[in-house]
Every structure is written in structure tokens, then in C-alpha cells.
Design an enzyme around this catalytic site. Structure first.
Site, PDB file in Angstrom:
ATOM      1  CB  SER B 101      -0.866  -0.027   1.270  1.00  0.00           C
ATOM      2  OG  SER B 101      -1.787   1.028   1.272  1.00  0.00           O
ATOM      3  NE  ARG B 350      -3.546  -7.559  -3.309  1.00  0.00           N
ATOM      4  CZ  ARG B 350      -4.725  -7.945  -3.784  1.00  0.00           C
ATOM      5  NH1 ARG B 350      -5.012  -7.795  -5.057  1.00  0.00           N
ATOM      6  NH2 ARG B 350      -5.619  -8.484  -2.958  1.00  0.00           N
ATOM      7  CB  THR B 386      -5.947   1.104   5.425  1.00  0.00           C
ATOM      8  OG1 THR B 386      -5.154   0.903   4.267  1.00  0.00           O
ATOM      9  CG2 THR B 386      -5.507   0.148   6.509  1.00  0.00           C
ATOM     10  CB  CYS B 547       1.460  -9.513 -16.045  1.00  0.00           C
ATOM     11  SG  CYS B 547       2.238 -10.451 -14.711  1.00  0.00           S
ATOM     12  CB  CYS B 572       2.235 -15.068  -9.821  1.00  0.00           C
ATOM     13  SG  CYS B 572       0.650 -14.355  -9.363  1.00  0.00           S
ATOM     14  CB  CYS B 575      -0.922  -7.725  -8.592  1.00  0.00           C
ATOM     15  SG  CYS B 575      -1.092  -8.013 -10.353  1.00  0.00           S
ATOM     16  CB  CYS B 578      -3.837 -11.639 -15.147  1.00  0.00           C
ATOM     17  SG  CYS B 578      -3.727 -12.736 -13.728  1.00  0.00           S
TER      18      CYS B 578
END
Lengths: 254, 603
Positions: B101, B350, B386, B547, B572, B575, B578
Site C-alpha cells: 500500500s 497490487r 485501510t 502483468c 506471480c 496482484c 490479470c
């Protein structure tokens, strides 16, 4: 024979993490970095648990030397099938200076205290790559050693061992009690699955200090500096063999 | 034969075994009946029984929402002297390792949850001291004043490393008696016979790439609970199934998303301005592509900055690469000087929610409920989710507690239904806050794009506080926004210079991501022929560009002509982009073996 096996497990920075040198060049950054059990220690634990499952030994004791977080590593060993754990507390400056010699002294003391029949260790740790602890422990105890083991089988009070050496495979037979260090192909470690992690919470981990075992942690080594490896210089492509020869001559290589 | 073994657990209620699935069948899709060719191979000699355990509450996901819910549950249990078994499963190897974040935290929810967070050492070390907003052009910067009352004003907030806050929340939870199990991924939702949620099962381990069981094969474990909370974060894979099963999205807009890429840098001390917050919009994105940057100076003893770039996933040009937009933004004359002489020490990415109020689904169903960024409570103009995620977790806990500890509860279903959670959320500040900003993001869909949106925000939010009587709709799903490649112009991205900007693969290495190699790829395709036939043919393979971890590559086939899609699943970083942006919606992200994925440290 006590039927007891001591397995040493070390908490190291996970092999997939990118290491970063501390700005003051005294070591690498470890705060908050992902750690896991040294892969060769996992193999050692697996071998010990397999021996117990074959009923060739009676008890597997997982040992780790380090700070509070080492208990997580011992828990993983317990989840894989070890019966109980011993955490030898070493933290702060002592932990930074902890090396194979001190760990060997600790293991040797524990082996006598616990009346161990066999000590199983990983061949080396992936952080320092020393490849010394098993050998030193055997020497301190005056026990035979079977290092780089890719096959272990117990035969009465002897161990048949296949060692991976430069020229191929060496078959040896050693007496027990002994120290064996695990190489990559010894076995494939099982997963520490969730039900086993839950059960492992009930298994005991005893804590003690090196002084309790009469071990002095003074290091005879002093780390002067830790640096990143030098930046790899860009290569150069050439079109013809003549160019290549010319460039090599220029660089004084031929 | 062309059939392939897939280990993935089919969710048809009786078929729980490694199945022989012909490629073309959607693994992990809910199916009511089992096609005739899906027959479990029962004489594998493999132990098929799953170990099961009971808890009062099971929480999926160890992020701010899940941990806030766990903490609140235990606080209530201790206060009322009741026994309550709360188990939390988290796919990352340690709590916080998959957390990423910005972040500028609004501490409201944390203060409600743990009023003495400061004494307890919560890692909120950097109060915001300077707040700067800019519109960037290729070479210049137009400062934009942040008037008090605008959503992006950060007075009273803290710049934090979210991964460290999440790790600290984990410690608080453990102290209260929550059972935390990082390294174990919830792979399957379990159902009672009446269709209510019974709990979850973790994934089977020790399955080879071809789907066959290895020597170390072991079935996952079942965790049963009276109520299961799903806090998987943005675009959770179990939530995706629950939406279908319980029809949770029938009265809301589809969720819309953005991708956020982030780096942490150790900069030259002379450039360090602790407490400084910088945001920008504009270059390098065009006015019709939503997105912008952040750059925060942390104050934790070392000259660290957290910086990153967000791109709305409703972008239309398939040639756009969010990663490369991020890399080239760093070269802007307003940004590059901060980074010169510095060293990049972390990278990650992310997806995040942008749908806001309009996209909130139904939140409760028999046996479970959704919390946090999974249903999605992000305040988009503030770029903060958050505080609302944590509040949703707390409200969930407060609604669940009386029911789960009641002596003789009358429940229609075996899994408890807790509609009070949704009602309480609607009456809370979360709802008011999201309602007030609901039109800001959709206001970008006008001819003037970014500028129209900013004008709308200025008039309607700053002056009217979102009280306008209309609610804009979104434009549909992000996946449907891509235009065919032939209608778009490829973007010329500069080569990375290796000092300020970098290539993709060295960035991925810095995320510490890894997965056990010999396991079935967790990026599954519903139809193997679609990537080349549709994604590559029409859209020039946009997955190669969106990606942030280099998972997807179109490579020539070994023999003959043509291309194939190569999936480098080990790269990977979880996130979820895709699964969101694939124009064919053919990619289905399922959870890999627990413990795999990135190893973020204080991201």
C-alpha cells in the site's frame, strides 16, 4: 542405545529473497526479511522422521541456536514430526558472531546431555555456506562422520552411507554414535501441514542458554566488512572473429 | 490423449479429488453437475480424507480488515469473559508479506480499535508535514493547491509502511489469543447441505505440475466455523465464487479497479524531507487514462521514500504498460532529482478497488460475510481504503459476537447469517464517507477526462460535499474497455537506464516472489485456445504488458509457425490484475500452495 536423534535446524533468510547489505557494511539486512528453515536442515529433519517412522530410532529432538524467532523454525520441525525441541537462546551481538565452532560446541554438549545416538545436520547453511558444523561436531565428540549423505541406512549399530563426492558416489560404513550431514538428494522433505502445525503447538520446546551447557561463545573470527559483489560490467558484442581477437589483444588478454 | 491432469479442486459438492479434466473445463468454477468425463481416479492409493477442525469464527486473510475483525472479536470475548476460538488463515508465509500500500493512513479506525496504539508501539512514525499535489506535463509541473476539505488533504494522517502495521496488528491479535496461521491458503469454500457456508479448506500440497500426486502429497485441512469472514483483499478468488453462488452482485455495479505499482528507495540524505507527501496526475498518462503517482518521505531513521504509480484498469489502449508508465514517470524533472544517487530496495504491485459506493455488493450470506477491500470500501479520491477496511472488520466482529456466543440461537441455516453487519455498516461513517465521494471517479468519464473530473470534484465535492442528488454509473467492467489493437497506437517507452528506471525482471526479483516450482500453475485458463485466438489476435496480447511480474509471454511454438502463451507462474506477485483485465475473462487466478508469492518487507 537411547534411540535418540538430535537434528540441528537453522533459521536463515529465505533463499528467494534478494539480500541487501546494511548501509554500514557490517552485515546484511535481516529486520522484517522473510526467513525460513535452511533447506538442508529440512532434509535432515525429514531423514530423522523417516527413521522414526521405520521404527529404527525412538525420538527426534530438534535443536536450534538463535534468537526468539528460532522457535518458529523448531515448530516447523515439530510439525514435520520431531518429538520435542530445544532452543538455545543466542541473541544480539552474540548471535551476529555465532559460527560453526560455537554451534558445534553446543551440539556436542547437548549430544552428551541427551545421550544422542545420532546427530543429523544439513551439510551447510545457505547464508554462510560454511559446511563446517557437522565436521567440527564429530571432531569434538570424537565420533565418526558421514557428510554429504545421499543415502542413509541403519544396520544394527552401524550406518551404511552413500556420500556425494566430486568423483561420484562413495559407500562407507560407520559406527554409531555418529554425525551425518544431509545433501540435496537424500530425500524430499514433507510439507508442514496445518493440522501438524496445530499439533506441534502442544509439543514441548525447552529453552536454555549456551552458558548452561558450559559453552563459551567468544568468536575467534572478526568480520571486517560485508560488501555487495562488484557490479557486473556490460559485455560487448563483436561482429567477426578478427574483431574478437583484436579486442582481446587490446585488453591484454592474449 | 489431450486430457490433462489438474489437481485443482472442482467445487461441485461431491467431487473433491484430483480430477481428470479435459482442457476447456473451468477448474474451480462452481458446477452443479459433474460432466461425465470428470471421474476421480480412485486407485491412486492416495489418502483422500481431510482432517477437519472446528472454530467459532474463521477469517480468511490476514490484512487490516481480517486482523481488525479478529482483534475486535477477542476484545469482546475477553470483556464478556466468553471463550471464543478465532482462527485466521493467510496465504503469505508471514503476516504482512503480501501487504502492499502507499500509504498515508487515516488513523481513525485504528484509534477506535486500539486507543493506546502509540504506547503499544504501532509503527505510525511519520506524521504528514507537507502535502503537495501537481499536474505534470512532459517537462513541467503545475502545482494544485490542496484546499482544506478536499479529499486528498492529509493533515492528521501518518505515512506508514503498511506491511509493518499489518505485522504489528498480527502481534496484537496473537497476544489476544487469535490463532494465526500464515503460510496456509484458503483454497476452497465448504458448504453445509443447506447451502450455507461451513468453513474453508486449505489447499492440497505436493501435487506435481501435471496434476499427479507426489510422494509428499497431503490433502488440505478443513476449518469449520459458525461464521466465516472473507477478507481476501481486492478481487479475492473465493469472493469471486461467492458472488456467483449467492448472487451477491445483482443489485450493484461491477467493481472497477486500478493497478498500483510501488518501490521503496533509500535516497541521498540531502534530498530527504521526512513527512512530505507528493501526489501527481497527468504525465505520462493522457487525459483519458485515470491514474497518477505518489511519493512519500518516511521518517523511521533512514532516508527512505515510498513511491509508486496507479493506473485505472479501465484504460483502453492495449499497448499500455502500467509498469513502464511507472518507470518513465520517475524520470520527470520534478521526480528524478529525489531519486538520483539513491538505491532501490523494494518493488511490488497490487490491484486496488475504484468502484466505491456504487460497486458494494451484498455483504452477507448464510454462514459468512465479506469485509475489507474484498467487497471494496476504498475512498478513491483520498486513495485510502485501510481505515474503512478496518472499520468493516470491526463492525463485522461486533455483529457476529452476540450471535456466535448466544446459548440457544435459532438459526434457519447451519451456517449463521449475520445481516446486522450490513445494517451497521450502512449506519456508520464508512457509508457516509463513501457516499459523499461516489461521483468523483465516474466524473472522469467525460470528454475532458482528467480535467473534467477535477472540475467536477472542485464544484460538487468541495462545495457541495457530494450532496448532489444523482449517482453516476461506471462504464462497465474494466475487461470490456480495451479497444482492439488495430485501433490504437503502440506507445514508445524509453529503455530503462538501470539507475532510476529498471527492467521488469530485475524488479520482480526484488519482490522476493517465489513459488514451489513443481505445482500446477495457479493462473488457470478456462479455454486454452483463447489467448492466441483472441487476446493476441485482437488485442496484441495485453497480458504481456499489464502483468507487473512478467508472468505472461507470447513465444513462438517449438515446431512450426504460430505463437503460444507461456505462463511463468513462479513470478506471480498475487496482484490479481490479470483476472481483472483479461479482455476475454479467460484467466482465472486461483491460490497456489500457501507460503508462495512475494516476500514484501514493510511494503
Amino acid at each position: 542405545m537411547s534411540g535418540r536423534v538430535l537434528v540441528g535446524v537453522k533459521r536463515v533468510i529465505d533463499y528467494a529473497v534478494k539480500i541487501r547489505v546494511k548501509p554500514d557494511n557490517t552485515g546484511v539486512v535481516t529486520d522484517g526479511v522473510k526467513h525460513s528453515m535452511n533447506p538442508f536442515c529440512e532434509i535432515a529433519v525429514e531423514e530423522a522422521v523417516k527413521l522414526k517412522e521405520k521404527k529404527l530410532i525412538k525420538e527426534v529432538v530438534a535443536v536450534s541456536c538463535g534468537p526468539q524467532q528460532s522457535q518458529e523454525t523448531i515448530r516447523t520441525a515439530l510439525a514435520m514430526g520431531a518429538d520435542r525441541g530445544i532452543h538455545v537462546e543466542v541473541s544480539g551481538k552474540d548471535y551476529e558472531n555465532l559460527g560453526p565452532l560455537q554451534v558445534s560446541k553446543i551440539l556436542a554438549a547437548l549430544a552428551k546431555k541427551e545421550d544422542a545416538q545420532l546427530i543429523l545436520l544439513g551439510k551447510q547453511a545457505i547464508d554462510d555456506d560454511c559446511n563446517q558444523t557437522g565436521q567440527m561436531t564429530a571432531a569434538l565428540l570424537d565420533w565418526p562422520q558421514g557428510t554429504f549423505a545421499s543415502e542413509v541406512s541403519l544396520e544394527g549399530d552401524k550406518i551404511n552411507l552413500v556420500r556425494e563426492i566430486d568423483g561420484g558416489l562413495e559407500h562407507i560404513k560407520i559406527n554409531t554414535p555418529a554425525v551425518v550431514t544431509a545433501d540435496l538428494r537424500l530425500n524430499t522433505p514433507r510439507y508442514a501441514t496445518l493440522p501438524n502445525i496445530m499439533k506441534a503447538k502442544k509439543k514441548k520446546i525447552a529453552t536454555m542458554k549456551p552458558a548452561d551447557l558450559g559453552v563459551d561463545l567468544t568468536s575467534r573470527l572478526e568480520v571486517l566488512k560485508v560488501e555487495e559483489p562488484p557490479q557486473r560490467q556490460a559485455g560487448m558484442k563483436v561482429e567477426t572473429v578478427e574483431d574478437l581477437v583484436g579486442k582481446l589483444k587490446e585488453a591484454g588478454r592474449i | 490423449s489431450n486430457s490433462q491432469w489438474y489437481s485443482v479442486v472442482c467445487l461441485a459438492p461431491i467431487c473433491l479429488y484430483p480430477c481428470l479434466i479435459k482442457s476447456g473445463h473451468a477448474p474451480n468454477e462452481m458446477t452443479d453437475g459433474i460432466p461425465g468425463d470428470l471421474l476421480p481416479d480412485l486407485d491412486q492409493g492416495v489418502e483422500m480424507e481431510r482432517f477437519a477442525d472446528e472454530a467459532d469464527v474463521v477469517i480468511v486473510g490476514g490484512g487490516p480488515a481480517g486482523l481488525a475483525a479478529a482483534i475486535r472479536l477477542k476484545q469482546l470475548a475477553n470483556k464478556h469473559e466468553k471463550e471464543l476460538r478465532v482462527c485466521l488463515v493467510e496465504k503469505a508465509s508471514q503476516i504482512g508479506a503480501h501487504t502492499l500500500s502507499g500509504a498515508c493512513l487515516e488513523p481513525s479506525a485504528l484509534t477506535e480499535l486500539i486507543p493506546d496504539w502509540k504506547e503499544r508501539g504501532a509503527p505510525l512514525n511519520t506524521p504528514v508535514t507537507e502535502d503537495v499535489f501537481s499536474i505534470l506535463t512532459e517537462k513541467h509541473r503545475i502545482p494544485v493547491p490542496i484546499l482544506p476539505g478536499l479529499p486528498m488533504q492529509n493533515h492528521g494522517n501518518y505515512i506508514i509502511r503498511m506491511g509493518n502495521l499489518v505485522h504489528w496488528l498480527g502481534e496484537q491479535a496473537e497476544e489476544l489469543g487469535v490463532e494465526l496461521y500464515p503460510g496456509y491458503a484458503a483454497a476452497e469454500v465448504l458448504f453445509h447441505e443447506d447451502g450455507s457456508v461451513k468453513g474453508i479448506a486449505t489447499n492440497d500440497v505436493g501435487i506435481a505440475k501435471d496434476g499427479s500426486p507426489k510422494d509428499v502429497f497431503e490433502r488440505g485441512m478443513e476449518l469449520h466455523a459458525k461464521v466465516t469472514l472473507f477478507g481476501e483483499g481486492c478481487h479475492g478468488h473465493l469472493a469471486k465464487q461467492l458472488y456467483k453462488k449467492f448472487n451477491l452482485r445483482e443489485n450493484c455495479e461491477p467493481q472497477t479497479y486500478a493497478i498500483g505499482l510501488k518501490e521503496v528507495w533509500m535516497i541521498d540524505e540531502k534530498k530527504w524531507r521526512p513527512g512530505r507527501v507528493e501526489h501527481s496526475v497527468g504525465w505520462p498518462l493522457d487525459r483519458n487514462t485515470y491514474g497518477g503517482s505518489f511519493l512519500y518521505h518516511l521518517n523511521e531513521g533512514e532516508p527512505l521514500v515510498a513511491l509508486g504509480f496507479v493506473v485505472g484498469l479501465d484504460y483502453t489502449n492495449p499497448y499500455l504498460s502500467p509498469f513502464r508508465e511507472f518507470q518513465r514517470w520517475k524520470h520527470h524533472p520534478f521526480v528524478a532529482p529525489t531519486l538520483e544517487g539513491g538505491q532501490r530496495i523494494a518493488y511490488g504491485a497490487r490491484a486496488l478497488n475504484e468502484g466505491g459506493f456504487q460497486s458494494i455488493p451484498k455483504l452477507t450470506f448464510p454462514g459468512g460475510l465479506l469485509i475489507g477491500c474484498s467487497p471494496g470500501f476504498m475512498n478513491v479520491p483520498k486513495i485510502k481504503g485501510t481505515h474503512t477496511a478496518m472499520k468493516s472488520g470491526m463492525l463485522a466482529a461486533e455483529a457476529i459476537f452476540p450471535k456466535v456466543t448466544a446459548e440457544n440461537l435459532d438459526s434457519e441455516t447451519a451456517g449463521l447469517h449475520i445481516p446486522e453487519y450490513a445494517e451497521n455498516l450502512k449506519n456508520s461513517w464508512v457509508w457516509k464517507e463513501l457516499y459523499a465521494v461516489r461521483n468523483i471517479r465516474p466524473s472522469f468519464h467525460n470528454y475532458f477526462g482528467l480535467y473534467g473530473g477535477m472540475i467536477y470534484t472542485g464544484i460538487f465535492y468541495w462545495i457541495l460535499r457530494g450532496k448532489e442528488p444523482w449517482t453516476f454509473k461506471h462504464c462497465g467492467t474494466d475487461a470490456s474497455q480495451l479497444k482492439p489493437a488495430k485501433e490504437c497506437t503502440p506507445i514508445e517507452y524509453p529503455k530503462p537506464d538501470g539507475k532510476i528506471s529498471f527492467d521488469l525482471l530485475s524488479s520482480v526479483a526484488l519482490s522476493g516472489t517465489n513459488h514451489e516450482g513443481d505445482q500446477p500453475p495457479h493462473l488457470t485458463l478456462k479455454d486454452d485456445s483463447i489467448p492466441v485466438a483472441k487476446n493476441l489476435a485482437i488485442y496484441d496480447g495485453p497480458e504481456q504488458r499489464f502483468c507487473p511480474a512478467g508472468v505472461y509471454e507470447y513465444v513462438p511454438v517449438e515446431t512450426g509457425d504460430g505463437m503460444r502463451l507461456q505462463i511463468n507462474a513462479q513470478n506471480c506477485v498475487h496482484c490479481k490484475t490479470c483476472d481483472i483485465k483479461d479482455p476475454s475473462q479467460n484467466i482465472n487466478w486461483v491460490v497456489p500452495e500457501g507460503g508462495g508469492g512475494p516476500a514484501y518487507n514493510g511494503l
